[in-house]
Design a protein around this motif. Structure first.
Motif, PDB file in Angstrom:
ATOM      1  N   PRO A  31       0.785  -1.242   0.000  1.00  0.00           N
ATOM      2  CA  PRO A  31       0.000   0.000   0.000  1.00  0.00           C
ATOM      3  C   PRO A  31       0.816   1.290   0.000  1.00  0.00           C
ATOM      4  N   PRO A  32       1.519   1.613  -1.081  1.00  0.00           N
ATOM      5  CA  PRO A  32       2.316   2.838  -1.068  1.00  0.00           C
ATOM      6  C   PRO A  32       1.457   4.091  -1.158  1.00  0.00           C
ATOM      7  N   GLU A  33       1.948   5.141  -0.539  1.00  0.00           N
ATOM      8  CA  GLU A  33       1.343   6.449  -0.788  1.00  0.00           C
ATOM      9  C   GLU A  33       2.055   7.029  -2.005  1.00  0.00           C
ATOM     10  N   PRO A  34       1.316   7.476  -3.023  1.00  0.00           N
ATOM     11  CA  PRO A  34       1.995   7.970  -4.233  1.00  0.00           C
ATOM     12  C   PRO A  34       2.527   9.395  -4.043  1.00  0.00           C
ATOM     13  N   LEU A  38       9.487   4.780  -5.208  1.00  0.00           N
ATOM     14  CA  LEU A  38       9.787   3.695  -4.273  1.00  0.00           C
ATOM     15  C   LEU A  38      11.285   3.564  -4.063  1.00  0.00           C
ATOM     16  N   HIS A  39      11.665   3.163  -2.847  1.00  0.00           N
ATOM     17  CA  HIS A  39      13.090   2.959  -2.546  1.00  0.00           C
ATOM     18  C   HIS A  39      13.338   1.518  -2.112  1.00  0.00           C
ATOM     19  N   ILE A  40      14.577   1.240  -1.768  1.00  0.00           N
ATOM     20  CA  ILE A  40      14.979  -0.134  -1.450  1.00  0.00           C
ATOM     21  C   ILE A  40      14.213  -0.686  -0.239  1.00  0.00           C
ATOM     22  N   GLY A  41      13.811   0.221   0.669  1.00  0.00           N
ATOM     23  CA  GLY A  41      12.995  -0.231   1.805  1.00  0.00           C
ATOM     24  C   GLY A  41      11.651  -0.761   1.335  1.00  0.00           C
ATOM     25  N   HIS A  42      11.065  -0.071   0.367  1.00  0.00           N
ATOM     26  CA  HIS A  42       9.802  -0.561  -0.192  1.00  0.00           C
ATOM     27  C   HIS A  42       9.992  -1.915  -0.867  1.00  0.00           C
ATOM     28  N   ALA A  43      11.179  -2.102  -1.462  1.00  0.00           N
ATOM     29  CA  ALA A  43      11.431  -3.392  -2.124  1.00  0.00           C
ATOM     30  C   ALA A  43      11.289  -4.533  -1.121  1.00  0.00           C
ATOM     31  N   CYS A 228       2.766  -4.605   7.867  1.00  0.00           N
ATOM     32  CA  CYS A 228       3.281  -3.235   7.854  1.00  0.00           C
ATOM     33  C   CYS A 228       4.513  -3.133   8.743  1.00  0.00           C
ATOM     34  N   THR A 229       5.119  -1.973   8.765  1.00  0.00           N
ATOM     35  CA  THR A 229       6.355  -1.830   9.534  1.00  0.00           C
ATOM     36  C   THR A 229       6.062  -1.505  11.004  1.00  0.00           C
ATOM     37  N   LEU A 230       7.095  -1.710  11.826  1.00  0.00           N
ATOM     38  CA  LEU A 230       6.930  -1.675  13.286  1.00  0.00           C
ATOM     39  C   LEU A 230       6.338  -0.386  13.841  1.00  0.00           C
ATOM     40  N   ARG A 258      11.384  -2.490   9.623  1.00  0.00           N
ATOM     41  CA  ARG A 258      11.672  -1.864   8.347  1.00  0.00           C
ATOM     42  C   ARG A 258      13.149  -2.054   8.009  1.00  0.00           C
ATOM     43  N   LEU A 259      13.466  -1.913   6.741  1.00  0.00           N
ATOM     44  CA  LEU A 259      14.859  -2.010   6.321  1.00  0.00           C
ATOM     45  C   LEU A 259      15.564  -0.670   6.549  1.00  0.00           C
ATOM     46  N   ASN A 260      16.651  -0.719   7.271  1.00  0.00           N
ATOM     47  CA  ASN A 260      17.547   0.432   7.372  1.00  0.00           C
ATOM     48  C   ASN A 260      18.889   0.006   6.804  1.00  0.00           C
ATOM     49  N   THR A 266      16.677   6.370   3.634  1.00  0.00           N
ATOM     50  CA  THR A 266      15.450   5.836   3.032  1.00  0.00           C
ATOM     51  C   THR A 266      14.253   6.481   3.700  1.00  0.00           C
ATOM     52  N   SER A 267      14.025   7.689   3.356  1.00  0.00           N
ATOM     53  CA  SER A 267      12.803   8.367   3.759  1.00  0.00           C
ATOM     54  C   SER A 267      12.418   9.151   2.522  1.00  0.00           C
ATOM     55  N   LYS A 268      11.170   8.956   2.099  1.00  0.00           N
ATOM     56  CA  LYS A 268      10.758   9.617   0.863  1.00  0.00           C
ATOM     57  C   LYS A 268      10.920  11.130   0.972  1.00  0.00           C
ATOM     58  N   ARG A 269      10.643  11.650   2.174  1.00  0.00           N
ATOM     59  CA  ARG A 269      10.732  13.105   2.356  1.00  0.00           C
ATOM     60  C   ARG A 269      12.169  13.576   2.083  1.00  0.00           C
TER      61      ARG A 269
HETATM   62  P1  ATP Z   1       8.776   6.741   3.948  1.00  0.00           P
HETATM   63  O1  ATP Z   1       8.976   6.665   5.417  1.00  0.00           O
HETATM   64  O2  ATP Z   1       9.990   6.511   3.137  1.00  0.00           O
HETATM   65  O3  ATP Z   1       7.982   7.955   3.527  1.00  0.00           O
HETATM   66  P2  ATP Z   1       6.364   5.310   3.962  1.00  0.00           P
HETATM   67  O4  ATP Z   1       6.201   4.186   4.902  1.00  0.00           O
HETATM   68  O5  ATP Z   1       5.693   6.577   4.278  1.00  0.00           O
HETATM   69  O6  ATP Z   1       7.887   5.483   3.635  1.00  0.00           O
HETATM   70  P3  ATP Z   1       4.594   4.226   2.072  1.00  0.00           P
HETATM   71  O7  ATP Z   1       4.393   4.629   0.674  1.00  0.00           O
HETATM   72  O8  ATP Z   1       3.518   4.466   3.031  1.00  0.00           O
HETATM   73  O9  ATP Z   1       5.928   4.907   2.521  1.00  0.00           O
HETATM   74  O10 ATP Z   1       5.064   2.727   2.136  1.00  0.00           O
HETATM   75  C1  ATP Z   1       4.395   1.651   1.530  1.00  0.00           C
HETATM   76  C2  ATP Z   1       4.733   0.395   2.258  1.00  0.00           C
HETATM   77  O11 ATP Z   1       6.146   0.186   2.266  1.00  0.00           O
HETATM   78  C3  ATP Z   1       4.306   0.485   3.701  1.00  0.00           C
HETATM   79  O12 ATP Z   1       3.627  -0.710   4.042  1.00  0.00           O
HETATM   80  C4  ATP Z   1       5.571   0.636   4.460  1.00  0.00           C
HETATM   81  O13 ATP Z   1       5.480   0.048   5.728  1.00  0.00           O
HETATM   82  C5  ATP Z   1       6.592  -0.062   3.567  1.00  0.00           C
HETATM   83  N1  ATP Z   1       7.918   0.497   3.782  1.00  0.00           N
HETATM   84  C6  ATP Z   1       8.300   1.788   3.666  1.00  0.00           C
HETATM   85  N2  ATP Z   1       9.588   1.953   3.990  1.00  0.00           N
HETATM   86  C7  ATP Z   1      10.060   0.718   4.316  1.00  0.00           C
HETATM   87  C8  ATP Z   1      11.329   0.212   4.756  1.00  0.00           C
HETATM   88  N3  ATP Z   1      12.385   1.010   4.931  1.00  0.00           N
HETATM   89  N4  ATP Z   1      11.434  -1.109   4.997  1.00  0.00           N
HETATM   90  C9  ATP Z   1      10.378  -1.924   4.826  1.00  0.00           C
HETATM   91  N5  ATP Z   1       9.170  -1.523   4.423  1.00  0.00           N
HETATM   92  C10 ATP Z   1       8.993  -0.214   4.175  1.00  0.00           C
END
Ligand code: ATP
Ligand code: MG
Ligand code: MG
Length: 549
Positions: A31-34, A38-43, A228-230, A258-260, A266-269
Motif C-alpha cells: 500500500p504505497p502512498e503515491p 519507491l526505494h529499497i525499503g519498499h522493495a 506493515c512496519t513496526l 523496516r529495512l535500514n 530511506t525516507s521519501k521526504r
Molecule cells: P517513507 O517513510 O519513506 O515515507 P512510507 O512508509 O511513508 O515510507 P509508504 O508509501 O507508506 O511509505 O510505504 C508503503 C509500504 O512500504 C508500507 O507498508 C511501508 O510500511 C513499507 N515500507 C516503507 N519503507 C520501508 C522500509 N524502509 N522497509 C520496509 N518496508 C517499508
C-alpha cells in the motif's frame, strides 16, 4: 516457494491455515502512498507481501494509499507501477486506490456517528494538542465530545458539502482521552481539505485520515494479513477498534522491522529533498536508493530480490550493511554479465615492431566460467590504448603491470615489453613504445615472464564512450542519525560521481543494449545508461568492496 525458509509471519499464516481462520485464504497488499518514488525499503515490503501471496498461492493487491492529494501525483503512481512490475511481481486485478472507497468510507463514518462513536470537533490544532495530553498525562475531553448524533450528522454533511473551510472542523472517533496509547485519544478520522484530487477530482472536500482509511480499505478488499512496519504497532489498537466497532471482516495487522541501510537515507521526504534541491539529478539518479535509481545504476531485479530474501524478516530493528546490497549485484553480474574491455583513462601504446597496416581479430570468450555466453571478436593493430594507471616508470614494489623494460600480457593477445616512455614538456608520459612478441598468442614466452595481464583496446577500432564512476552518495555510515549541528545533507560524498569523458572501449560495446550490464575487465561492473542515446556507461559497483570497515 514453500521450499524457501519461512519467518515469523509464515508461522502465523501456517497457524491460521490450520485453524481455518481466514478460510485458508491469503490476500496481502502493498500500500504505497503515491508521494514519491519507491526505494529499497519498499522493495523489502514488496518482496515480502508478493512473496507471501506466491508462497500460499494467494494474491497481493497493489493499493495506492491516496488520502493526501496535495503531496501526490500521477507521475508517482506510474513510477510505482513500473517499479513493482520491474521487480517481477504481478498484482491482483487492476491497481486499487483508497480513493476508490471514499464513498464507502464516508458511509462508515456516518455509521460511527450514528453509533455515538464519532463526533465533530471544532478545537483548533493548538487546542487539540493541548487537550490530547502527553505520554505521562491523560488528555481532556473536548467540549464538543457530547454533541447529539443529529447535530454531528448535520455538520458532517455540511463538511462534505463544502460549508466549512480547511481546518475549521474535524470528525473524531470517540474512544478514550485517558488511554495510555495516544493514538486512541479520540483520533481525527476526517478533515476538510478543499483540494483537487488526482483520482477523484473535485468530488470531495473532506478526506479520511490514514488510520481510518487503511484498516477499512483492507477490510473492503478482504485482505487477510495486513503486513506493515513496526512503527504501526502502536496504531494496531486503533486499526482493531475501527473494524470491531463497525463490525466488518477483520484482517490481521502484523508488523515487521523496516529495512535500514547504512550509508543510505530511506525516507521519501529526504529523498525528495535531494531531488528538489538538486543534490542529485532526479529520482532515478544512479546514486539514489530508489528502485528506479538502482535500476539505472545497473542493479538487476534478481539481485534486489535476492538481497531482500537474505536480510530476512524480523521483529527487531537493525541496520543492514549496504555492502550486502552491493554483494548481491556483484554476485549476479559476476555470474551473468559478459566481459568487455574498456580503457577509462587512455594512454597510447605503439608497437614498434608490429607491421604497419596489419590488423588481426582475436576471438575471446564473453564469460570465463560460462561457455554458453559465447565469444566475440576483438580487433588488434599497431596502436593500442591502455589505462594510464597500468604503466609506471618507477613502479612500486610488487608491481604487476607495465613498466620500462618490463613485460605484460595483453588480455587475450600478445605479450609486450616496454622500451620507451615518451613525455610532453611537462614531463607527463603521453605515449609508450613497446615491442610485441609474436610467439606469445595463447602461449607463454620463452626465457622471460610477463608481470601480469592488462586490458587494452585497438586505437584504430576503439569507440569513444563516457563513463560515470558512481560511488556511495553518503560518506557517513549513519547520515540520517540525529546530530546536533548537522543534517544528512552535510554527509553527501563529494566524490559520489566522477565523469570520464574520454574513455575508449572495444567496438563490440557499440551493440550494448540500454541497461545491459558488463564486467569491464579489471575495472568493475558497468551498465549502459538506460536514458542517454550516446555510449554512456554507469559504474554499478567495483569488482571488490573497497570501503574500509
Ligand atoms: P517513507 O517513510 O519513506 O515515507 P512510507 O512508509 O511513508 O515510507 P509508504 O508509501 O507508506 O511509505 O510505504 C508503503 C509500504 O512500504 C508500507 O507498508 C511501508 O510500511 C513499507 N515500507 C516503507 N519503507 C520501508 C522500509 N524502509 N522497509 C520496509 N518496508 C517499508
Ligand atoms: Mg506510509
Ligand atoms: Mg512517509
Amino acid at each position: 516457494e514453500t521450499s524457501k525458509p519461512g519467518n515469523f509471519i509464515t508461522q502465523i499464516i501456517d497457524k491460521d491455515n490450520e485453524t481455518g481462520k481466514h478460510g485458508g485464504k491469503v490476500l496481502t497488499r502493498f500500500p504505497p502512498e503515491p508521494n514519491g518514488y519507491l526505494h529499497i525499503g519498499h522493495a523489502k515490503s514488496i518482496c515480502l507481501n508478493f512473496g507471501l501471496a506466491q508462497r500460499y498461492q494467494g494474491q497481493c493487491n497493489l493499493r495506492f494509499d491516496d488520502t493526501n492529494p496535495e503531496k501526490e501525483s500521477v507521475e508517482y503512481i506510474e513510477s510505482i507501477k513500473r517499479d513493482v512490475e520491474w521487480l517481477g511481481f504481478e498484482w491482483k486485478d487492476e491497481p486499487k486506490f483508497a480513493s476508490d472507497y471514499f464513498g464507502q468510507l464516508y458511509d462508515f463514518a456516518v455509521q460511527l456517528i450514528k453509533a455515538g462513536k464519532a463526533y465533530v470537533c471544532e478545537l483548533n490544532a493548538e487546542q487539540m494538542r493541548e487537550y490530547r495530553g502527553t505520554l505521562k498525562e491523560p488528555g481532556k475531553n473536548s467540549p464538543f465530545r457530547d454533541r447529539s448524533v443529529e447535530e454531528n450528522l448535520a455538520i458532517f454533511e455540511d463538511m462534505k458539502k463544502g460549508k466549512y473551510a480547511d481546518g475549521e472542523v474535524v470528525l473524531r472517533a470517540k474512544i478514550d482521552m485517558a488511554s495510555p496509547n495516544i493514538n486512541l485519544r479520540d483520533p481525527i478520522i476526517y478533515r476538510v481539505r478543499h483540494v483537487h484530487h488526482h483520482q477523484t477530482g473535485d468530488q470531495w472536500c473532506v478526506y479520511p485520515m490514514y488510520d481510518f482509511t487503511h484498516c477499512l480499505s483492507d477490510a473492503i478488499e478482504g485482505v487477510t494479513h495486513s503486513v506493515c512496519t513496526l512503527e504501526f504497532q502502536d496504531h494496531r489498537p486503533l486499526y482493531d477498534w475501527v473494524l470491531a466497532t463497525l463490525g466488518t471482516v477483520h484482517p490481521q495487522q502484523i508488523e515487521f522491522a523496516r529495512l535500514n541501510l547504512n550509508y543510505t537515507v530511506t525516507s521519501k521526504r529526504k529523498l525528495k529533498q535531494l531531488v528538489d534541491e538538486q543534490h542529485v539529478n532526479g529520482w532515478d539518479d544512479p546514486r539514489m536508493p530508489t528502485i528506479s535509481g538502482l535500476r539505472r545504476r545497473g542493479y538487476t531485479a534478481l539481485s534486489i530480490r535476492n538481497f531482500c530474501e537474505r536480510i530476512g524478516v524480523t521483529k527487531s530493528d537493525s541496520v543492514v550493511d549496504v555492502g550486502m546490497l552491493e554483494h548481491a549485484i556483484r554476485e549476479d553480474l559476476d555470474a551473468n554479465a559478459n566481459r568487455a574491455m574498456a580503457v577509462l583513462n587512455p594512454i597510447k601504446v605503439v608497437l614498434t615492431n608490429y607491421p604497419e597496416g596489419k590488423e588481426e581479430i582475436f576471438t575471446v570468450s564473453n564469460h570465463p566460467k560460462n561457455e554458453a555466453a559465447g565469444q566475440r571478436q576483438v580487433p588488434f593493430s599497431k596502436e593500442l590504448y591502455i589505462d594510464a594507471a597500468d604503466f609506471a616508470e618507477v613502479p612500486p614494489r610488487k608491481w604487476k603491470r607495465l613498466t620500462l623494460e618490463g613485460a605484460v600480457r595483453l588480455r587475450g593477445g600478445y605479450v609486450i615489453t616496454c622500451d620507451e616512455a615518451i613525455k610532453n614538456d611537462a614531463g607527463d608520459v603521453i605515449e609508450l613504445h613497446c615491442r610485441y612478441d609474436e610467439n606469445t598468442l595463447g602461449v607463454n614466452p620463452e626465457g622471460y615472464k610477463p608481470k601480469g595481464v592488462i586490458h587494452w583496446v585497438s586505437a584504430k577500432h576503439a569507440v569513444d564512450a563516457s563513463v560515470n564512476l558512481y560511488d556511495r552518495l553518503f560518506d557517513n555510515e549513519a547520515p540520517d542519525a540525529n546530530y546536533e549541528d548537522k543534517t544528512f545533507l552535510d554527509f553527501i560524498n563529494p566524490e559520489s560521481l566522477t565523469v570520464l569523458t574520454s574513455a575508449k572501449v572495444e567496438p563490440s560495446l557499440l551493440e550494448a543494449e540500454k541497461g545491459q550490464g558488463f564486467q569491464f575487465e579489471r575495472e568493475g561492473y558497468f551498465c549502459r545508461d538506460l536514458k542517454e542515446e550516446g555510449l554512456v556507461f554507469n559504474r554499478t559497483v567495483t569488482l571488490r568492496d573497497s570501503w574500509a570497515k
